[in-house]
Design an enzyme around this catalytic site. Structure first.
Site, PDB file in Angstrom:
ATOM      1  N   LYS A 249       8.182  43.443  18.694  1.00 14.32           N
ATOM      2  CA  LYS A 249       9.420  42.664  18.524  1.00 14.32           C
ATOM      3  C   LYS A 249      10.348  43.203  17.431  1.00 14.32           C
ATOM      4  CE  LYS A 249       7.659  38.319  20.327  1.00 14.32           C
ATOM      5  NZ  LYS A 249       7.610  36.853  20.206  1.00 14.32           N
TER       6      LYS A 249
ATOM      7  N   ASP B 273      13.074  33.054  21.151  1.00 12.97           N
ATOM      8  CA  ASP B 273      11.898  32.294  20.720  1.00 12.97           C
ATOM      9  C   ASP B 273      12.279  31.035  19.939  1.00 12.97           C
ATOM     10  OD1 ASP B 273       9.859  33.908  21.793  1.00 12.97           O
ATOM     11  OD2 ASP B 273       9.944  35.280  20.083  1.00 12.97           O
TER      12      ASP B 273
END
Ligand code: ATR
Length: 274
Positions: A66, A103
């Site tokens: 990420k 997220d």
């Protein structure tokens, strides 16, 4: 032309994203497919170049890529830049690949989905100061929530997030434990209570208030030690499944311009994980 999407990570075989997205394509009559691709850290650069070359319409990024993927993308969304992490890559109309992070926004949607509109002044305690907590903190702020305290074993990491946020208070786990009754919403972001983890709850819930909302970002198991303890204190509990489904739905919307039906997905995945 058929569109194709992927999720890259290592490991990847456990990911529930391919089944979730493919089910949405079928349900929404979208001509697309979504595949899992295991990418080891040493191969990330070549893997991203290949995805671009082969013309993926977009992909999700999971652990451990990420952060490392950021310099490999053509453009970066402002929120994702602040969070320092990307979980969604979108092929733009001009062919460039842009990184986003869904997220944190997925968490905020899951919270509001579960308990309705939440008063933006309610005191929130975020437990943990890792990547997940950072994303949620920025998304809470973007959603207008302004009363955020971050508790972490390493207080300096909580302080660093507050500094970047430009607001919030950083406390130790012991300080948080002693003033638990002052908070209305609790968000547990440490690995405590994961299926294969050995961690216990990072602190005691002795002073947990009544009528609180307690959320955990872990969804396997659905019931973590934190949620169990909070439920025993009468809290409304929210497991991590909603965050997972909504981060996927927001990514889907970036790629295809409409939202899938998330409530059926949450019901189906809950049944699978029980
Ligand atoms: P993620 O990106 O999933 O958030 P991470 O960046 O590794 O994962 O962050 C893990 C979080 O769990 C951190 O807040 C970590 O605390 P430290 O910053 O002090 O390391 C917290 N954590 C992990 N193990 C813990 C433990 N045994 N007790 C308390 N907190 C723990």
């Amino acid at each position: 032309m058929k569109k194709w999407f992927a999720v890259i990570g290592d490991p990847i075989s456990h990911s529930k994203s391919p089944a979730m997205h493919n089910a949405w394509y079928t349900e929404m009559d979208v001509d697309a497919t979504y595949i899992p691709i295991r990418v080891e850290p040493a191969n990330l650069r070549e893997a991203v170049a290949s995805l671009k070359l082969l013309g993926a319409s977009g992909w999700n990024v999971t652990i451990p890529h990420k952060e490392a993927i950021i310099p490999l993308l053509d453009e970066l969304d402002e929120q994702a830049a602040k969070m320092g992490a990307v979980n969604t890559v979108v092929k733009m109309a001009d062919g460039k690949y842009k990184g986003y992070n869904t997220d944190g926004a997925g968490f905020v949607r899951s919270l509001e989905d579960a308990v309705g509109t939440v008063h933006r002044d309610k005191p929130i305690l975020l437990i943990g100061a890792g990547g997940a907590a950072r994303g949620i903190a920025f998304a809470l702020l973007a959603g207008g929530y302004r009363n955020i305290t971050i508790a972490n074993r390493t207080v300096m990491k909580a302080e660093a997030i507050c500094e970047e946020l430009g607001t919030g208070q950083a406390v130790s786990l012991v300080e948080a434990e002693n003033k638990l009754h002052q908070f209305a919403i609790f968000i547990q972001t440490t690995p405590a209570g994961m299926a294969n983890g050995t961690l216990n709850l990072p602190f005691s819930l002795e002073k947990f208030p009544q009528d609180a909302i307690a959320a955990d970002i872990v969804y396997n198991p659905l019931m973590t030690p934190f949620l169990q303890a909070a439920e025993e204190k009468g809290a409304t509990i929210i497991n991590g499944l909603g965050m997972f489904v909504h981060q996927g739905a927001i990514a889907y919307n970036y790629w295809l311009g409409h939202y899938p039906n998330t409530s059926n997905t949450i019901i189906e995945l809950t049944a699978q994980l029980k």
